[in-house]
Scaffold this motif. Structure first.
Motif, PDB file in Angstrom:
ATOM      1  N   LEU C 209      56.927  44.566  20.614  1.00 45.63           N
ATOM      2  CA  LEU C 209      58.001  45.150  21.422  1.00 45.63           C
ATOM      3  C   LEU C 209      58.952  44.080  21.949  1.00 45.63           C
ATOM      4  N   GLY C 211      60.234  41.858  20.057  1.00 47.49           N
ATOM      5  CA  GLY C 211      61.072  41.461  18.927  1.00 47.49           C
ATOM      6  C   GLY C 211      62.545  41.760  19.157  1.00 47.49           C
ATOM      7  N   SER C 212      63.419  40.914  18.606  1.00 50.42           N
ATOM      8  CA  SER C 212      64.854  41.103  18.781  1.00 50.42           C
ATOM      9  C   SER C 212      65.609  40.295  17.752  1.00 50.42           C
TER      10      SER C 212
ATOM     11  N   GLY D 211      70.461  43.781  19.083  1.00 44.31           N
ATOM     12  CA  GLY D 211      69.393  44.632  18.581  1.00 44.31           C
ATOM     13  C   GLY D 211      68.022  44.146  19.014  1.00 44.31           C
ATOM     14  N   SER D 212      67.107  45.088  19.210  1.00 46.60           N
ATOM     15  CA  SER D 212      65.762  44.726  19.662  1.00 46.60           C
ATOM     16  C   SER D 212      64.817  45.888  19.425  1.00 46.60           C
ATOM     17  N   ALA D 213      63.531  45.574  19.416  1.00 42.14           N
ATOM     18  CA  ALA D 213      62.526  46.622  19.321  1.00 42.14           C
ATOM     19  C   ALA D 213      62.605  47.550  20.536  1.00 42.14           C
ATOM     20  N   VAL D 214      62.909  46.985  21.690  1.00 40.67           N
ATOM     21  CA  VAL D 214      63.048  47.824  22.883  1.00 40.67           C
ATOM     22  C   VAL D 214      64.164  48.838  22.692  1.00 40.67           C
ATOM     23  N   LEU D 215      65.288  48.390  22.167  1.00 42.49           N
ATOM     24  CA  LEU D 215      66.396  49.325  21.925  1.00 42.49           C
ATOM     25  C   LEU D 215      65.984  50.377  20.900  1.00 42.49           C
ATOM     26  N   ARG D 217      63.050  51.541  20.200  1.00 46.82           N
ATOM     27  CA  ARG D 217      61.990  52.472  20.591  1.00 46.82           C
ATOM     28  C   ARG D 217      62.209  53.144  21.933  1.00 46.82           C
ATOM     29  N   LYS D 218      63.045  52.550  22.788  1.00 43.66           N
ATOM     30  CA  LYS D 218      63.125  53.049  24.165  1.00 43.66           C
ATOM     31  C   LYS D 218      64.484  53.639  24.541  1.00 43.66           C
TER      32      LYS D 218
END
Lengths: 294, 294, 294, 294
Positions: C209, C211-212, D211-215, D217-218
């Protein structure tokens, strides 16, 4: 006249003990390095070691750097609580974690000792001049018994609550002081960058709602970049660790407090831990563009 | 006796103008709403409108909310600079952007007017009691000429540099004051969460290095949650916009200043813009866990 | 084939214009320094100057450093809006203040021009590889007409709202990117201080999570302290000024955004404005204690 | 086939244990509440209690909430280290303090046990789908022995250093994730206040350096205000306490990390500890002015 074992004779402890000697008390001076002990003996104290000194004392005063130091001397094998007589009053003037103070009070009570926390504010100057502010936590009767001794060392002695409360107020004090120093540093660098007459500016700032003890006592040193301690960044860093941890435990938001703790930590990381805490100015300067004509 | 056009008679301007009347000056009162004008006329002023008043005046004083207000009345078509006689002295007591003050001084000079910035600190109480701190930027001779009038309104009048310098010092003042309020709020919520005797704590904090005018004047209101202005969050928010912008332009780091500007903005966003700036306590409480026994 | 006046041929603008030439368009290259113009002429462009070029063009594209640059070339006397034919489409790919973009759209409309804002993200590499993300604000029909040209320069072209919306999204983008860079820098210094295997750590952080795109593209440079731009601190500092100002105007709390803006400003103040924005690592290191074995 | 005692079967531990059963291992399920134990028994596990289970196991896996939980079950009287056979491998998948992990490794070694820390990232979804990122600290041989088991539970298994290093990387992971969530929340509230098309904006932000995993997924949950955990604020708050404390001990500046720790603490103080950590959006909204047309 009270027989007092005074443990911890650094730049604060030595003058504090001196005032008690001047007040006519029978003071047993206990310290690792012996220079301060000898100077106090010259003024009328006796030299001693922890176990024997506390066994003889009616009152034990500790003035030590940090929580582990106080814990070691209080509950360690050769320490205060193992050797003091029942009924002895332990006044801890060190600035340590409130939860440690509360625990010491409980440990002491189990041995029929009375323990109060009485951390001080005012720095070396306040210790020398006996103008310290002393914030005291403990039982009413114990605090009242300690009061004459505390008033020999400070000009403001206030009972703020039960055991640990003195440390909590000291923690709040250190939060405020660190913040005031940083804000003053930011203001000074801001004013310098704009070519303002700094002495005049400090004068007018001090006359209004921006006025503070920090401005009165620390602005001049900031303007001349004089950062002899005073109160060292290393110690203030330790204290801010106490504040941020206690605030976290209590669920209290201290956004500016947490922020200034980072800044003090950064200044220390840069190797300035031995300077006065007003050296926060150096960090602000370091993060700012020098004025064009500098 | 000086003929003075006083423009802007709000909660600060009206009592300031009153002191000048009491000082024996010929005051022409100019304000959008007429209540304050009528009260000052009852005390000996004359009522007037901008163009005619400034044409007649030796000194023009402005006390207005924000930069655009001062610009409009100074350089607008019917404004001060279009109508004042050469040599007239314009004293701007408003708190506005330093760069706007510098520009007004240049614009005035082109019309042979003299312009100084003289923002005040001390709030409504300071205005009523003539105990304002006044920080003055401008040419030496102009500031000295203005001094007797300023001293009728304030107890601390300091010349801090050339045009705009008064505003710069006022900006620094507002940075410090906002920070002091927030730190005090954090300390109080922290102490409450730990069950400390708050009145005793405030007393001892005020006696040491944490002491400040903010603590002296605002702690009592915080403890009782009394947030009648005083100085409104809306205005302090405006002022912090001036500080952060001027710091950015000058390349000065104001980490705590920028942080408290966010907090003041958040308090305003929550609908508390009309409360006294000491209401920062509400924000800290809001971000903290209520004490268990609350 | 569209006749396009392309104004502003820096390290981003030149490759962007090149893709349009490659797409078969009639491109008039306009730039202060002529090196880029000559290179594009070698690829099939014509050289031109603002007034004549825009008079002839169906589409005008601007790619300039800052708000005042765009305003000057758009509404200045010899500028775009004074010389373009009615119906001309102005695509501004610069990153500027959203309120300036909105104003330009209004000014253009009064002259029967159509104006859209289309700032880009992806840096020099994205410009060269035609993989820019382009965020577009403006009227539906105008954006659709521009789309083929934008898709020649970027791989993600998204219409995000009316005039100014592209700039608002770009501002949000810069807020996020600056924060991600700072957080990664803090994490790396934290891991180094603890003696962790950094390449392994970056690999595992990138897989979850945390990651970016910033981690994918910037971690390697941080680990080797390679800070060749890329995207310069000076430009990111400018962009964060846009974000903080727009957030303030809208009453939006951006606590981390305002904080990282201070940190970027501090890095710039230390003389690192010409380095890649990943050089935030230097600031974190500078504020931290070196590892013992370093 | 390995005999594994799996202790701690919460929303993460249960599916992790399930993958090991599916992998053909002999799994003894140990948990305070028995629902999860029974479900795993239905899938082929045996039910057990700590002392007996670890005495029989070749590998012990723990997946517990916090440092004291792991310490209690590891070194407590009826715990793992008192009952496991020499040579047993203890894999602690809990997220706890790095210094506690180091101490457990030492304690285990004194009893001829091998201990590695292997905290995971990826949340409940990652546990269910066996796509966790697992960051592992310990001796090479021990980590290689554990690898097949870890790869049954996660898709990224990386050995990042000696004992404690896994926890350190997990701490850095949580610092980054909290910061990314807060920055995304600030960006979304900022964009909403400006009337931007949010779905389009999220799309374009995700395509570039922001960009990111947070963006990925959240963001969707933030846009619809859906904050079902996922990963609870309470747990992230605990983790940020680990980060800030470890950074302080190491003298590392984490200005944004310390700041977001305050914000997460504030959100929790407001009673939102049970929501997903993406609920930081609620705090940002709460500190911002609602859009005019809302």
């Amino acid at each position: 006249m009270t027989t007092i074992a005074f443990i911890g004779l650094g730049i604060m402890g030595e003058p504090m003990a001196g005032h008690l000697i001047d007040g006519g008390h029978d003071l047993i001076a206990v310290n690792r390095s012996q220079g301060a002990v000898e100077r106090l003996v010259d003024r009328g104290a006796r030299a001693g070691h922890v176990a024997a000194a506390v066994a003889e004392a009616e009152v034990v005063i500790t003035m030590l750097p940090d929580s582990p130091d106080v814990e070691a001397v209080a509950v360690g094998g050769d320490g205060i609580y193992a050797n003091a007589k029942p009924g002895t009053l332990h006044i801890d003037c060190s600035s340590i974690r409130p939860d440690v103070s509360r625990r010491l009070a409980e440990d002491g009570a189990q041995r029929e000792l009375r323990v109060i926390d009485a951390p001080v504010s005012g720095g070396q100057a306040g210790a020398v001049e006996a103008t310290l502010s002393i914030m005291v936590g403990g039982a009413d009767a114990d605090v009242e018994e300690a009061r004459p001794l505390l008033e020999a060392m400070g000009s403001t002695v206030v009972h703020v609550g039960p055991a640990g409360a003195g440390q909590t107020v000291k923690a709040a004090n250190q939060l405020i002081v660190a913040g005031h120093l940083e804000l003053l540093a930011e203001a000074i660098v801001f004013l310098e960058a704009h070519g303002v007459d700094l002495e005049a500016a400090v004068k007018v700032l001090g006359g209004g709602l921006a006025g503070s003890a920090v401005l009165d006592r620390k602005a001049a040193g900031m303007l001349t970049r004089t950062f002899d301690p005073g109160f060292r960044i290393d110690l203030h860093h330790k204290d801010l660790g106490i504040v941020t941890s206690a605030a976290r435990d209590a669920g209290v938001a201290i956004p500016l407090g947490a922020h200034v703790a980072q800044l003090v930590g950064a200044l220390r990381a840069q190797g300035h831990g031995g300077l006065d805490h007003s050296a926060l100015l150096l960090l602000v300067e370091h993060l700012s563009t020098p004025p064009k004509d500098a």
